[in-house]
Structure formats: C-alpha cells, structure tokens
Design an enzyme around this catalytic site. Structure first.
Site, PDB file in Angstrom:
ATOM      1  N   TYR A 108     -15.118   2.750   9.460  1.00  0.00           N
ATOM      2  CA  TYR A 108     -15.990   3.279   8.407  1.00  0.00           C
ATOM      3  C   TYR A 108     -15.933   4.799   8.433  1.00  0.00           C
ATOM      4  O   TYR A 108     -16.045   5.415   9.498  1.00  0.00           O
ATOM      5  CB  TYR A 108     -17.427   2.817   8.648  1.00  0.00           C
ATOM      6  N   GLU A 197     -17.275   7.473   0.269  1.00  0.00           N
ATOM      7  CA  GLU A 197     -17.218   6.492   1.354  1.00  0.00           C
ATOM      8  C   GLU A 197     -15.934   5.674   1.304  1.00  0.00           C
ATOM      9  O   GLU A 197     -15.520   5.241   0.230  1.00  0.00           O
ATOM     10  CB  GLU A 197     -18.432   5.567   1.236  1.00  0.00           C
TER      11      GLU A 197
END
Length: 387
Positions: A108, A197
């Site tokens: 992530y 993101e």
C-alpha cells in the site's frame, strides 16, 4: 472531486509509475476487442465511484474472450451493490480491461493531507490490498508515515525510509519502488490532490513492481488552475441534486433519513443533524446555503430538498448575520408561495432582526411554516411531525 481508476492510471503512467497495459471500454464487444489486443489473461473491472467491487462480483479474472464477454455483459447489465452503494446499487457504464499479473506480494502506498499537521503525508505498508482499513485498525504500526516538507516535498532520505519499510532490497525493485513513490507525490502536488493512492502496489512473481489499482481525489478549490482535471469530471457518477446545488453555489449532501436540513454554515449543519438524531429523527440531507443566503438561493434550496421523496419534514436553522433574519423570513415566505410546501417546515431563526422576522412569519400565516423558540424546540417539533 473523484476520478475513475482508468483516469488515475493515466496520470500515474505519465508520472513514470509502472502500470499494466489496459483499455477503458463501454460495451461488451469493445471489451472483447480490448482483450484480444492485450492477449493472455486479463482483468475486467467496473469503473464506478464505490469500493467493494471485487466482493460484489464486478472485478473478474478472465482467461479467454468468452469469459471476458460474460464478465462484461454481467457488469454492464446489472447494478453493482456493495456496502458503499446502498441497497439500490449503482449502474456501471464503463469497464477497464487490463493485463493480469501473477502477484507475489501486495503493498500500500498513498499520499494524503494530514489536516492536524497541515502538510501532506506519505503512507506505506507491506500489508496492502482491499482490507487496508482493517490493517489500520488492527495493526496501526504496519503503516509507516513520512510527513513532507511544505516547500521541498519528498526528500531523498524519506524516500529511502519508505522503500525500506516496504521491504524492497533488490536494486531493480528499489528503483521501481522509488518511481512509484516519487511519481505519486509528483501527481499529488501537480494536480492539487487531496488523496493519491495505489492499492495494491504489487511485486509479481517475476520480480516486477506494478501499480495495479489507483485512486485519486482532487481539491475542488484548485479547479480553476487545472483544466485537465475539470475535463475528467464524470457527472454520471454524481448525485444529480448535488450537481444542481453546485450550480446555485449551495452545498448539498444526500443522506438516508426523512428530515431535510436547511442551514447557513457547515458547523450549524453538523449541530442541526446531531440534535435531530438526539431527538430520534434521521437527517435526509446536509444543505448549506452559505452566510449570505438570498431569496433565490432559498427557493432553489427548497426545490432541491423537496425533490427527495423521502423528505417528510424540513428543519430550517438559520443564524442571521451577513443575511439578516427578516430577509431570510421574506425568502421563506416567498419559497412557500413559489415552491409550495407539502410537508411541515419548522423554522428556527436567531440573529439580526430576529423579532421582525418572527413577526413576518406570524403575519404570513402559512400552515406548513412552524416557528420554534430555539434549536431544541425546533428539533423536537420536526421529529414529532415526521414520526
């Protein structure tokens, strides 16, 4: 403002972030043609502004043209229902057909504004994937953060720390990870993002580092200097009433209750919704007409609120400052005559010229307009009337 995954992929690719080959399509035949150009295995993904696509069956791994045809047909002909869409679901109009990769590990990486520290922060985790929110709750130490300097941005030592936190050691993977992190930060700054993101960032079994999903949100206040971002706006993914409100400089957010809230100021809106809940009601919306509300804005605000068939009552909570209370009362009376109130409208006014405002409402003698002495009284009255 949000954009679709395929648009986010394009921005990241331009910034040097490695992403798999992909194509956006709007029909079953186009999806099959895209698969045939890509070859091998492919992933068909619904392009919607909601999470939970995989669990809802709107992300499919396909090994043949027939499987792509079936997946595309299903997604374009069924509404996607997930915890983020509500029971009614949302219609899928676009699909992304992307080359599939053999995933070894998921990670992530994100850049977001830390409002407490008033600066961007880069966050990375070796526990990437669809359940990153669960990771943040269960094991917050698994997420490593680096706050960026307001003018210098991402510094070299910070980038090294983030790469180390992700666990990359091989030279090629370190370079690829640096491209991802720097590219993401560059996109964040260049387009005035509120969120950029990559989830998941993956290491393939062959050792490649790739961004296979991306999410980017933008700060609406910076639109005037980003023509390209404006062109990415997809009105079909937005609530029609919210778009209508924006055209009249109103702030509107649809909720699930049956009590409309018309206020002037975001703080007042939050207090209004809280006290409605306190007295057993459920807000149907957040509608902020701003500090200098006009009669025309009030009329449009009521049209928007009352267009929602769930609304069984309205609480008007206005503090007259820039816009005086008597001006607001006149706007309410005009709204009642032009829009036609078919549900009770409870009014709480405070501020400049409030006595004259209450007198105007009394003289108007409109049955649906109910005055309240204070906010508690207003909340109790509107909750009682819709019960």
């Amino acid at each position: 403002m949000k954009i679709h995954e395929y648009q986010a992929r394009d921005l990241l690719a331009e910034a040097g972030v490695p992403v798999p080959q992909a194509q956006v399509v709007e029909s079953v035949d186009a999806a099959v043609a895209a698969y045939e150009r890509i070859g091998g295995r492919a992933v068909v993904k619904a392009q919607v502004f909601a999470g939970g696509r995989g669990k809802a069956g709107f992300v499919k791994l396909c090994n043949s043209a027939d499987e792509v045809r079936q997946a595309a047909s299903f997604m374009l002909n069924n509404r996607m229902v997930s915890p983020q869409t509500g029971p009614g679901g949302i219609q899928v109009k676009k699909l992304l057909v992307a080359a599939a990769v053999d995933i070894e590990s998921e990670y992530y990486v994100a850049v977001v504004v830390d409002r407490a520290k008033r600066r961007p922060v880069v966050m990375v985790s070796k526990e990437g994937g669809v359940e990153i929110e669960v990771v943040a709750h269960r094991n917050p130490d698994a997420i490593v953060k680096c706050w960026l300097h307001p003018s210098m941005g991402l510094l070299s030592f910070q980038c090294s720390q983030l790469i180390t936190a992700l666990g990359f050691k091989e030279k090629g993977q370190v370079k690829s990870a640096e491209k991802v992190i720097r590219g993401l930060v560059n996109v964040f700054y260049k387009y005035d993002c509120s969120l950029a993101e990559v989830n998941p960032l993956v290491r393939t079994k062959s050792g490649d580092i790739l961004a296979i999903d991306a999410k980017i949100n933008f700060d609406d206040n910076a639109f005037f200097r980003h023509q390209r971002v404006q062109e990415m706006f997809d009105p079909t993914e937005e609530n029609p009433m919210e778009l209508r409100a924006k055209e009249h400089n109103l702030s509107y957010i649809a909720l699930d209750g049956n009590i409309g809230c018309l206020v002037n100021g975001a703080g007042l809106a939050m207090a209004t919704m809280d006290i409605i809940k306190l007295h057993g009601g459920m807000p149907a919306n957040f509608l902020d007409v701003g500090g200098s509300v006009t009669a025309d804005a009030a009329i449009e605000a009521f049209r928007i609120i009352l267009a929602d068939t769930k609304v069984k009552g309205v609480l008007v909570n206005i503090f007259g400052g820039i816009a005086k209370c008597d001006t607001i009362a006149e706007a309410l009376i005009k709204s009642a005559k032009e829009v036609g109130f078919k549900v009770p409208v409870v009014v709480r006014l405070e501020g400049t010229n409030v006595d004259r405002a209450r007198q105007l409402l009394k003289e108007a003698a409109i049955p649906q307009l109910v005055t309240a002495t204070d906010l508690t009284d207003a909340a109790k009255k509107v909750c009682t009337k819709v019960a």
